[in-house]
Design an enzyme around this catalytic site. Structure first.
Site, PDB file in Angstrom:
ATOM      1  N   CYS A   2       0.852  -1.180   0.000  1.00 15.91           N
ATOM      2  CA  CYS A   2       0.000   0.000   0.000  1.00 15.91           C
ATOM      3  C   CYS A   2       0.892   1.236   0.000  1.00 15.91           C
ATOM      4  CB  CYS A   2      -0.946   0.092   1.187  1.00 15.91           C
ATOM      5  SG  CYS A   2      -2.006  -1.314   1.407  1.00 15.91           S
ATOM      6  N   ARG A  27       3.630  -0.419  -4.975  1.00 16.65           N
ATOM      7  CA  ARG A  27       3.465  -0.976  -3.627  1.00 16.65           C
ATOM      8  C   ARG A  27       2.097  -1.617  -3.428  1.00 16.65           C
ATOM      9  NH1 ARG A  27       7.423   1.414   0.018  1.00 16.65           N
ATOM     10  NH2 ARG A  27       6.221   0.443   1.664  1.00 16.65           N
ATOM     11  N   TRP A  75      -3.206  -2.480  -1.393  1.00 18.04           N
ATOM     12  CA  TRP A  75      -2.995  -3.905  -1.611  1.00 18.04           C
ATOM     13  C   TRP A  75      -3.870  -4.586  -0.567  1.00 18.04           C
ATOM     14  CZ3 TRP A  75      -1.377  -8.190   1.126  1.00 18.04           C
ATOM     15  CH2 TRP A  75      -1.059  -9.325   0.358  1.00 18.04           C
ATOM     16  N   ASN A  99      -1.725   1.978   6.074  1.00 10.69           N
ATOM     17  CA  ASN A  99      -0.952   0.808   5.626  1.00 10.69           C
ATOM     18  C   ASN A  99      -0.758  -0.088   6.834  1.00 10.69           C
ATOM     19  OD1 ASN A  99      -0.648   2.045   3.205  1.00 10.69           O
ATOM     20  ND2 ASN A  99       1.540   2.485   3.432  1.00 10.69           N
ATOM     21  N   GLY A 100      -0.807  -1.397   6.635  1.00 13.60           N
ATOM     22  CA  GLY A 100      -0.579  -2.309   7.751  1.00 13.60           C
ATOM     23  C   GLY A 100      -1.839  -3.081   8.091  1.00 13.60           C
ATOM     24  N   GLU A 483      15.914 -18.955  -7.798  1.00 10.55           N
ATOM     25  CA  GLU A 483      15.605 -17.560  -8.113  1.00 10.55           C
ATOM     26  C   GLU A 483      15.000 -17.441  -9.517  1.00 10.55           C
ATOM     27  OE1 GLU A 483      15.104 -14.969  -6.685  1.00 10.55           O
ATOM     28  OE2 GLU A 483      15.365 -13.354  -8.132  1.00 10.55           O
ATOM     29  N   LYS A 487      11.271 -15.880 -10.413  1.00 14.59           N
ATOM     30  CA  LYS A 487      11.083 -14.764 -11.355  1.00 14.59           C
ATOM     31  C   LYS A 487      10.027 -15.120 -12.380  1.00 14.59           C
ATOM     32  CE  LYS A 487      12.485 -12.542  -9.691  1.00 14.59           C
ATOM     33  NZ  LYS A 487      13.035 -11.946  -8.534  1.00 14.59           N
ATOM     34  N   GLU A 490       6.347 -15.425 -10.770  1.00  6.88           N
ATOM     35  CA  GLU A 490       5.673 -14.246 -10.211  1.00  6.88           C
ATOM     36  C   GLU A 490       5.208 -13.258 -11.279  1.00  6.88           C
ATOM     37  OE1 GLU A 490       7.782 -11.427  -7.674  1.00  6.88           O
ATOM     38  OE2 GLU A 490       9.672 -12.047  -8.551  1.00  6.88           O
ATOM     39  N   HIS A 506      14.156 -38.417  -6.809  1.00 10.72           N
ATOM     40  CA  HIS A 506      13.433 -38.640  -5.552  1.00 10.72           C
ATOM     41  C   HIS A 506      11.991 -38.175  -5.647  1.00 10.72           C
ATOM     42  CE1 HIS A 506      17.146 -39.895  -3.679  1.00 10.72           C
ATOM     43  NE2 HIS A 506      17.722 -38.870  -4.283  1.00 10.72           N
ATOM     44  N   LYS A 603       5.247  -4.568  -4.009  1.00 15.27           N
ATOM     45  CA  LYS A 603       6.703  -4.525  -3.910  1.00 15.27           C
ATOM     46  C   LYS A 603       7.215  -4.780  -2.498  1.00 15.27           C
ATOM     47  CE  LYS A 603      10.842  -3.850  -5.509  1.00 15.27           C
ATOM     48  NZ  LYS A 603      11.407  -4.950  -6.303  1.00 15.27           N
TER      49      LYS A 603
END
Ligand code: M6R
Length: 608
Positions: A2, A27, A75, A99-100, A483, A487, A490, A506, A603
């Protein structure tokens, strides 16, 4: 997560609020809203579901000349993305952006009378709670905010305005960043200093437990216990060009292509090739303290976690008698892990605000363990709370997918490892190859990006119809594969997972069929032949492999090969990761999704 903006001064508030929200859109981008107040206190509240452009369209029909207001890009945590759940939320005459997460919002809601709740959000509960203390202006707004926040459990960065006092904004923070921009006869509010760039260079970063009342000419800060706080004004270092796309179609591509320069910034003044040593000033550990380190614990989330795993693989090669454990912050914070006394913790975070990473930092500090930040955002909460640190200095990373930060986080941690090894007396002949390769990396990165960009674009077009991908690697190529898979998943929403080559038999080998393709990372070295055998096993089962390798005589009959030509022997996985970054980017472009703002993500993850 947010974004918050606010303005009080002599200019048009709507203009700053919209431009600020656009800067913070990375954000959170489910919905957005702004409220502005006229001199007579009348308010204009505009909210819209979806991206800021939707809000902008609505705004075009409700232009105001008001000179005070607050705004928010959301968000969603409580309640779906919708106009009703978008901030600002109103209670009586006041408006709140937040925010939060207010964890005890259900309990608080039960105590509130005389408010008809319209949204499903925890934020509206906080607005109503503040209003219950405000009593339609009978009490000063700042006091009402303080009273309410004393009852709150959870995290918040908030900004509040009231129709009854249209010259002030009250802001507060606990666990969610809040910056006050100091201008000439104008004051700005933002949850991230990037919204302030171009407006002012002077910023006050609020600390947890502080509340501030700002007007166009004054800033009064106190703690929730009403102790006055003398504000420390700091310089915002970010430039306007650093937060623009610079001619690229997307921030992500710009940030990938930026890496020769961003890594150069990471290395500046820290690498002495002539003597084969590195020097880091920030950690602030004496030679004796460095010599005593027996255990490194590396903490991070997502890409920062992967950077930690990869750095750990490197450091254990040259730092004698140091054990390394890299942990996922959201898990570690609730484990009851014993941390030996002679440990140092590396706290890795691009944003410096990630809630779980921050919680680990605080927990580890409580146990008396030294904490070192590997952080990008200057002045962020983690950067301010660690005992020492090394900024990675990659500049603003705006695309939600982290790229340039990863490269510099790995190298910063390796440099910290080298610092330990130097102090422990490891021979320069052992460490020099690392130092020399680190110094060469920016130029090698540039070469790999330039040479392979167009090829990867073509390869991506071929694979865009697949539903599943598997990334494979051994040794240092394994965290690199982790990684790469993150990428791809997402931003392209392809179900991508990484496995260590040795793990295939396995279980994961059972997955291989024509819905899958595989990305095999095959650096030259002692594990190469073993990885090749694993590739054969995948091929024998009909796998479609894209091989990324620096082996000259690579002759496996795979679907596609990306050949990296480099003199580097140690840090080839970093170069291979550039291929994964470009591949994820071009796949997403080919599929047609939003590269910089993938669905459901934001973000900076400032909630648990
Ligand atoms: O700001 P941080 O480095 O603490 O963020 C950690 C993760 O949230 C972040 O790396 C995330 O996984 C990215 N979206 C990955 O590209």
């Amino acid at each position: 997560m947010c974004g918050i903006v606010g303005y009080v001064g002599g200019k048009n508030a709507q203009n700053f609020l919209i431009s600020g929200l656009k800067r913070l859109e990375y954000r959170g981008y489910d919905s957005a809203g702004i409220v502005t107040l006229a001199e007579d206190g009348s308010s204009t509240l505009i909210r819209a579901k979806g991206k800021i452009v939707n809000l902008e369209e609505k705004l075009a029909k409700s232009k105001r000349e008001d000179t005070i207001g607050i705004g928010h890009t959301r968000w969603a945590t409580h309640g779906e993305p919708s106009e009703t759940n978008a901030h600002p939320h109103q209670a009586g005459h006041l408006f709140l952006v937040h925010n939060g997460i207010i964890e005890n919002y259900k309990d608080l809601k039960r105590t509130i009378k005389n408010h008809e709740f319209k949204s499903e959000t925890d934020t509206e509960v906080l607005a109503a709670l503040i209003n219950s203390f405000y009593q339609d202006g009978k009490h000063p707004l700042m006091n009402a905010v303080v009273q309410a926040l004393k009852l709150v459990k959870g995290t918040y960065g908030i900004a509040v305005v009231s129709e009854l006092s249209p010259k002030e904004i009250v802001v507060a923070r606990s666990g969610s960043p809040l910056v006050i921009g100091v201008g000439h006869d104008e004051t700005f509010i933002a949850s991230d200093a990037s919204a302030l760039v171009g407006h002012t260079k002077q910023a006050i970063y609020l600390n947890d437990g502080e509340v501030a009342r700002v007007t166009s000419e004054s800033i009064e800060i106190k703690t929730l216990r009403s102790e006055p706080v003398s504000a420390k004004v700091e310089e915002i270092e970010t430039s306007l060009s650093a937060i623009q796309k610079g001619g690229y179609d997307h921030f992500l591509l710009k940030e990938i292509m930026d890496q020769p320069e961003s890594l150069t910034e990471t290395l500046r003044g820290r690498v002495n090739v002539k003597d084969g040593v590195v020097h880091l000033g920030g950690p602030g550990l004496s030679e004796a303290e460095l010599r005593k380190i027996k255990h490194l614990i590396i903490v991070g989330c997502g890409t920062a976690y992967h950077a930690g795993v990869l750095a750990g693989y490197y450091i254990e090669k040259f730092a004698p008698e140091v054990t390394i454990e890299t942990v996922i912050a959201s898990e570690y914070r609730y484990r009851e892990a014993y941390i030996p006394r002679d440990s140092v913790a590396l706290i890795v975070s691009q944003s410096g605000e990630t809630a779980d990473t921050l919680a680990c930092l605080r927990e580890i500090k409580k146990q008396g363990i030294k904490t070192i930040g590997i952080v990008n955002v200057i002045g962020s909460t983690i950067a301010r709370e660690v005992d020492g640190g090394t900024y990675v200095h990659v500049g603003p990373e705006i695309s939600v997918a982290s790229t340039k930060a990863f490269t510099s986080q790995v190298i910063s941690m390796v440099m910290f490892g080298l610092t330990i090894a130097q102090a422990k007396g490891v021979k320069t002949s052992i460490l020099r190859p690392y130092v020399e390769e680190i110094a060469k990396l920016p130029a090698e990165i540039k070469k790999v990006l330039d040479v392979n960009k167009d090829l990867i674009k073509e390869i991506a077009k071929k694979y865009k119809g697949y539903e599943h991908a598997i990334y494979l690697g051994r040794g240092t190529a394994y965290p690199t594969a982790m990684e790469g898979a993150l990428k791809l998943k997402e931003i392209s929403y392809i179900d991508a997972n990484a496995y260590a080559f040795g793990e295939l038999k396995h279980g994961p080998l059972a997955l291989i069929d024509n819905r899958f393709f595989e990305v095999a990372l095959l650096p030259e070295g002692e594990l190469y032949e073993k990885a090749v055998s694993n590739v054969q096993e995948v091929l024998a089962r009909g796998g479609k492999i894209i091989a990324v390798t620096n082996v000259d005589k690579f002759d496996l009959e795979v679907e596609d090969v990306v050949k990296i030509t480099t003199p580097l022997k140690i840090f080839t996985p970093i170069l291979m990761n550039l291929i994964s970054q470009l591949f994820a980017y071009y796949m997403t472009v080919a599929i047609g999704y939003n590269v910089d703002q993938p669905r459901n993500l934001a973000k900076s993850v400032t909630v648990e």
